[in-house]
Write a protein that holds these residues in place. Structure first.
Motif, PDB file in Angstrom:
ATOM      1  N   HIS A   1       0.825  -1.205   0.000  1.00 34.51           N
ATOM      2  CA  HIS A   1       0.000   0.000   0.000  1.00 34.51           C
ATOM      3  C   HIS A   1       0.863   1.260   0.000  1.00 34.51           C
ATOM      4  CE1 HIS A   1      -3.460   2.509   0.586  1.00 34.51           C
ATOM      5  NE2 HIS A   1      -3.017   2.957   1.761  1.00 34.51           N
ATOM      6  N   ARG A   2       0.809   2.009  -1.049  1.00 33.35           N
ATOM      7  CA  ARG A   2       1.495   3.305  -1.196  1.00 33.35           C
ATOM      8  C   ARG A   2       3.011   3.225  -0.970  1.00 33.35           C
ATOM      9  NH1 ARG A   2      -1.740   7.598   2.381  1.00 33.35           N
ATOM     10  NH2 ARG A   2      -1.355   5.995   3.945  1.00 33.35           N
ATOM     11  N   MET A   3       3.621   2.094  -1.192  1.00 29.87           N
ATOM     12  CA  MET A   3       5.070   1.971  -1.036  1.00 29.87           C
ATOM     13  C   MET A   3       5.723   1.940  -2.416  1.00 29.87           C
ATOM     14  SD  MET A   3       7.303  -0.729   1.259  1.00 29.87           S
ATOM     15  CE  MET A   3       6.610  -0.126   2.798  1.00 29.87           C
ATOM     16  N   GLY A   4       6.667   2.831  -2.625  1.00 31.33           N
ATOM     17  CA  GLY A   4       7.315   2.947  -3.924  1.00 31.33           C
ATOM     18  C   GLY A   4       8.283   1.808  -4.203  1.00 31.33           C
TER      19      GLY A   4
ATOM     20  N   GLN B   1      11.567   1.933  -2.189  1.00 28.85           N
ATOM     21  CA  GLN B   1      11.414   1.461  -0.816  1.00 28.85           C
ATOM     22  C   GLN B   1      11.317  -0.061  -0.770  1.00 28.85           C
ATOM     23  OE1 GLN B   1       7.954   4.132  -0.090  1.00 28.85           O
ATOM     24  NE2 GLN B   1       8.939   4.500   1.898  1.00 28.85           N
TER      25      GLN B   1
END
Length: 431
Positions: free
Chosen positions: A304-307, A310
């Motif tokens: 969730h929303r992790m690039g 990362q």
């Protein structure tokens, strides 16, 4: 009513510590009074050396104990540093100091050397105060005093309400105190936290003396004031929440690598580690041992929303753990000094389990008679150690020596020695 409840109902103890209106405070039957404003208003925040010097001189010239509190940014920033320090002393009024703008408060600490510092739950604030040069030589801990006096609720708000009859607003206790500038409502809350602390101390001293416990409390306060700084925790990664699910050494290695990577990032960014990566995500990755970034992204806490960048850094940490030789992997369980967990005693040493059961029952009964928590009467760890490896002679003298060796204070030794000696002797006879 217990003695502590009698004190709470005694309206003569309730005071604003200043010159209140005729109807200030609450009566025995009336509702407590909200404390909305500091007596002299919200003091300006000290942010420069000149203002700090003036405050230092004012507090050095004050009289009586000094109330001290500190606000941290737990859950927001890395570590437990102080972001606001509050003080109040008779003759000096209240002060709010920004330890980010004024990081060295050792001059203020020295000016208050020998003065009794009044703190609530002192062990929580002393480490961050020590970092900025403030170390008391004498203290009075109002939370610990409340425990020893038998109050059922010992939070600052609960104590101020039950003993002094005032309600403190507690709505800003978990805010991000690293925020600059600090909003006025937060500063009002911070100033009010020390507004009645000395008054609370005086009422609790009176109550402890009435119960015959004042000397016990003074010994406890001295032990806190003279305790050395805590040693760094060994293998702190083992305290990751959910670790009980992780069994295999390779998985433990993944937890360690992810935890240490997260810690470096959090420290560099000065944010709470939980905001970098959750404990639950670390455990998920350790259990799954993902083969690549795509597999990692499918796990809870990573997608969730992790690039991509990362994800790659976390996968690199997982891969490092997977590549470690077996000899470099952590062992299951933590190296423990002292006895094993009590749940294992019945199998490992039934006689020790019987001693512990008898000792716990005796301590519990004594604590109930004294109206205080068992853990304040004597450390549970001390009882376990004594019962796991009892002195050869189960007599009072041997028990006293053992308890002193474990750091028990004289008042504790005097009270619990007969109980523990009887428990050890009784089980020795049965064996």
């Amino acid at each position: 009513m217990t003695d502590a409840q009698d004190t709470a109902a005694d309206s003569s103890l309730r005071t604003t510590g200043g010159t209140p209106p005729d109807d200030a405070g609450s009566s025995v039957t009336g509702a407590p009074t909200p404390l909305l404003e500091p007596r002299e208003g919200i003091p300006p925040v000290i942010t420069d050396e000149a203002a700090l010097a003036r405050v230092t001189a004012a507090f050095a010239a004050g009289s009586g104990p000094v109330a001290v509190d500190a606000e941290r940014a737990s859950g927001y920033r890395y570590g437990q540093r102080a972001y606001l320090v509050q003080l109040r002393r008779e003759g000096a009024g209240s002060a709010l100091i920004d330890p980010v703008a004024c990081p060295d408060l050792s001059g203020l600490g020295e000016a208050l050397s020998g003065v009794e510092w009044v703190l609530h739950a002192a062990t929580q604030d002393l480490p961050c105060l020590r970092e900025i040069g403030m170390v008391p030589s004498r203290l009075f801990d109002t939370e610990l005093a409340g425990r020893l006096a038998g109050f059922p609720r010992v939070g600052l708000g609960a104590m101020v309400e039950s003993v002094l009859g005032y309600v403190l607003e507690k709505g800003h206790s978990a805010v991000d105190w690293s925020t600059r500038p600090l909003p006025e409502p937060w500063l009002r809350y911070a100033a009010l936290d020390v507004e009645l602390l000395v008054d609370l101390r005086d009422a609790l001293e009176k109550e402890l003396d009435r119960q015959g416990k004042l000397e016990w409390a003074l010994q406890e306060f001295d032990a806190i004031a003279t305790a050395p700084p805590a040693e760094p925790r060994k293998d702190p990664w083992r305290r990751t929440s959910g670790m009980h699910k992780v069994r295999r050494r390779r998985q433990l290695g993944v937890v360690r690598e992810l935890w240490e990577t997260r810690d470096r990032i959090a420290q560099r960014r000065d944010v709470s580690p939980g905001k970098v990566l959750s404990d639950a995500a670390i455990v998920e990755a350790a259990l799954a041992l993902p083969a690549n970034v795509h597999a990692l992204a499918a796990l809870n806490g990573f997608g969730h929303r992790m690039g991509r960048r990362q994800l790659e850094q976390w996968q690199t940490a997982v891969d490092r753990a997977k590549a470690l030789p077996d000899t470099a992997l952590p062992q299951p369980g933590q190296q423990v000094t002292g006895p094993p967990p009590p749940r294992a005693w019945a199998d490992k040493d039934p006689a020790a389990a019987a001693r512990l059961s008898a000792a716990r029952a005796g301590v519990s009964a004594l604590a109930e008679r004294l109206v205080m928590p068992q853990e304040n009467l004597i450390s549970p760890d001390t009882v376990r150690r004594l019962c796991w490896e009892p002195p050869k002679a189960a007599d009072a003298g041997s028990v006293e020596v053992a308890l002193a060796g474990y750091g028990a204070r004289p008042w504790q030794i005097e009270l619990v020695t007969p109980v523990l000696a009887d428990a050890l002797a009784a089980k020795a006879k049965e064996a």
